[in-house]
Motif scaffolding. Structure first.
Motif, short mmCIF file in Angstrom:
data_model
loop_
_atom_site.label_atom_id
_atom_site.label_comp_id
_atom_site.label_asym_id
_atom_site.label_seq_id
_atom_site.Cartn_x
_atom_site.Cartn_y
_atom_site.Cartn_z
N GLN A 32 -67.71 -54.69 -27.12
CA GLN A 32 -67.37 -53.52 -26.22
C GLN A 32 -66.01 -54.07 -25.49
O GLN A 32 -65.08 -53.36 -25.07
N ALA A 33 -66.37 -55.15 -25.19
CA ALA A 33 -65.39 -56.02 -24.43
C ALA A 33 -63.84 -55.95 -25.13
O ALA A 33 -62.91 -55.91 -24.60
N VAL A 34 -64.18 -56.57 -26.56
CA VAL A 34 -62.99 -56.63 -27.30
C VAL A 34 -62.55 -55.16 -27.48
O VAL A 34 -61.20 -55.12 -27.59
N ARG A 35 -63.09 -54.02 -27.50
CA ARG A 35 -62.64 -52.80 -27.73
C ARG A 35 -61.75 -52.68 -26.65
O ARG A 35 -60.71 -51.67 -26.92
N LEU A 53 -58.51 -61.56 -23.10
CA LEU A 53 -59.89 -61.21 -22.89
C LEU A 53 -60.47 -62.52 -22.21
O LEU A 53 -60.59 -63.54 -22.87
N PHE A 54 -60.75 -62.54 -20.68
CA PHE A 54 -61.20 -63.94 -20.03
C PHE A 54 -62.53 -63.53 -20.19
O PHE A 54 -63.27 -63.02 -19.58
N CYS A 58 -64.74 -61.12 -18.27
CA CYS A 58 -64.56 -59.76 -18.76
C CYS A 58 -63.16 -59.41 -18.48
O CYS A 58 -62.83 -58.11 -18.79
N GLY A 59 -62.35 -60.15 -17.69
CA GLY A 59 -60.99 -59.51 -17.26
C GLY A 59 -60.01 -59.30 -18.24
O GLY A 59 -60.29 -60.21 -19.41
N LEU A 60 -59.05 -58.62 -18.12
CA LEU A 60 -58.09 -57.92 -19.38
C LEU A 60 -56.68 -58.44 -18.69
O LEU A 60 -56.35 -58.21 -17.72
N GLN A 90 -60.68 -74.36 -20.24
CA GLN A 90 -59.21 -74.67 -20.42
C GLN A 90 -59.21 -74.45 -22.10
O GLN A 90 -58.57 -75.41 -22.60
N ALA A 91 -59.60 -73.52 -22.51
CA ALA A 91 -59.50 -73.22 -24.04
C ALA A 91 -59.49 -71.73 -24.55
O ALA A 91 -59.42 -70.75 -23.65
N LEU A 92 -58.78 -71.75 -25.65
CA LEU A 92 -58.49 -70.34 -26.10
C LEU A 92 -58.89 -70.40 -27.39
O LEU A 92 -59.14 -71.25 -28.39
#
Length: 98
Positions: A32-35, A53-54, A58-60, A90-92
Protein backbone atom coordinates in the motif's frame (compact mmCIF):
# COMPACT_ATOMS: atom_id res chain seq x y z
CA UNK A 1 9.35 19.29 0.68
CA UNK A 2 10.23 21.59 -2.17
CA UNK A 3 13.20 23.21 -0.42
CA UNK A 4 14.63 20.04 1.13
CA UNK A 5 17.78 18.63 -0.42
CA UNK A 6 18.97 15.08 -0.08
CA UNK A 7 22.43 14.08 -1.24
CA UNK A 8 21.79 10.72 -2.88
CA UNK A 9 25.52 10.17 -3.40
CA UNK A 10 25.96 9.96 0.38
CA UNK A 11 23.58 6.98 0.52
CA UNK A 12 24.73 3.38 0.14
CA UNK A 13 22.96 1.24 -2.47
CA UNK A 14 21.58 -1.89 -0.80
CA UNK A 15 19.16 -4.72 -1.52
CA UNK A 16 17.75 -5.29 1.97
CA UNK A 17 15.46 -2.27 2.50
CA UNK A 18 12.42 -3.79 0.80
CA UNK A 19 12.54 -7.14 2.65
CA UNK A 20 13.07 -5.33 5.97
CA UNK A 21 10.21 -2.93 5.18
CA UNK A 22 7.87 -5.85 4.40
CA UNK A 23 8.94 -7.64 7.56
CA UNK A 24 8.28 -4.56 9.69
CA UNK A 25 4.92 -3.54 8.18
CA UNK A 26 3.62 -6.70 6.61
CA UNK A 27 3.15 -7.34 2.92
CA UNK A 28 -0.21 -5.57 2.54
CA UNK A 29 0.85 -2.33 4.22
CA UNK A 30 4.21 -2.27 2.45
CA UNK A 31 2.49 -2.72 -0.93
CA UNK A 32 0.00 0.00 0.00
CA UNK A 33 2.86 2.40 0.80
CA UNK A 34 4.41 1.72 -2.62
CA UNK A 35 1.02 2.26 -4.32
CA UNK A 36 0.69 5.59 -2.51
CA UNK A 37 4.15 6.61 -3.72
CA UNK A 38 3.14 5.72 -7.27
CA UNK A 39 -0.13 7.65 -6.82
CA UNK A 40 1.90 10.71 -5.76
CA UNK A 41 3.93 10.37 -8.96
CA UNK A 42 0.71 10.15 -10.96
CA UNK A 43 -0.87 13.19 -9.28
CA UNK A 44 2.08 15.55 -8.80
CA UNK A 45 4.96 14.06 -10.76
CA UNK A 46 6.16 14.36 -14.32
CA UNK A 47 8.26 12.13 -16.60
CA UNK A 48 11.47 13.40 -15.00
CA UNK A 49 10.47 12.72 -11.40
CA UNK A 50 10.72 9.66 -9.21
CA UNK A 51 8.65 8.86 -6.11
CA UNK A 52 10.67 8.43 -2.92
CA UNK A 53 9.42 6.38 0.03
CA UNK A 54 11.14 6.93 3.39
CA UNK A 55 11.02 3.54 5.11
CA UNK A 56 11.17 4.75 8.73
CA UNK A 57 8.19 7.08 8.44
CA UNK A 58 6.41 6.02 5.23
CA UNK A 59 6.88 9.63 4.18
CA UNK A 60 6.72 10.42 0.48
CA UNK A 61 8.50 12.85 -1.79
CA UNK A 62 9.36 13.35 -5.43
CA UNK A 63 12.93 13.54 -6.66
CA UNK A 64 14.51 14.25 -10.00
CA UNK A 65 15.34 10.97 -11.73
CA UNK A 66 18.22 12.76 -13.48
CA UNK A 67 19.65 13.83 -10.12
CA UNK A 68 19.35 10.28 -8.77
CA UNK A 69 21.17 8.99 -11.84
CA UNK A 70 23.91 11.64 -11.60
CA UNK A 71 24.53 11.05 -7.90
CA UNK A 72 24.13 7.24 -7.71
CA UNK A 73 24.50 5.86 -11.21
CA UNK A 74 21.07 4.21 -10.90
CA UNK A 75 18.92 4.47 -14.00
CA UNK A 76 15.68 5.63 -12.44
CA UNK A 77 13.99 6.37 -15.77
CA UNK A 78 11.22 3.86 -16.08
CA UNK A 79 7.65 3.16 -15.19
CA UNK A 80 6.46 2.19 -11.72
CA UNK A 81 9.84 2.90 -10.12
CA UNK A 82 10.05 3.83 -6.43
CA UNK A 83 13.16 4.80 -4.54
CA UNK A 84 13.25 3.47 -0.97
CA UNK A 85 15.38 5.50 1.42
CA UNK A 86 16.43 4.81 4.97
CA UNK A 87 17.77 7.98 6.53
CA UNK A 88 18.72 6.02 9.66
CA UNK A 89 20.89 3.57 7.68
CA UNK A 90 21.90 6.14 5.04
CA UNK A 91 20.84 3.60 2.41
CA UNK A 92 18.69 3.45 -0.71
CA UNK A 93 17.13 0.79 -2.92
CA UNK A 94 15.43 1.25 -6.27
CA UNK A 95 12.27 -0.82 -6.82
CA UNK A 96 10.24 -1.42 -9.93
CA UNK A 97 6.74 -2.64 -9.19
CA UNK A 98 5.38 -5.17 -11.66
Amino acid sequence: MSDARLDFSALEQVNHLWPAFVERLGSDKAQQAVRQALDLQGMRGHPGSLPVLFVETCGLALASSDLVREQTGLNAHGVRMVLLISTREQALQLLQQA
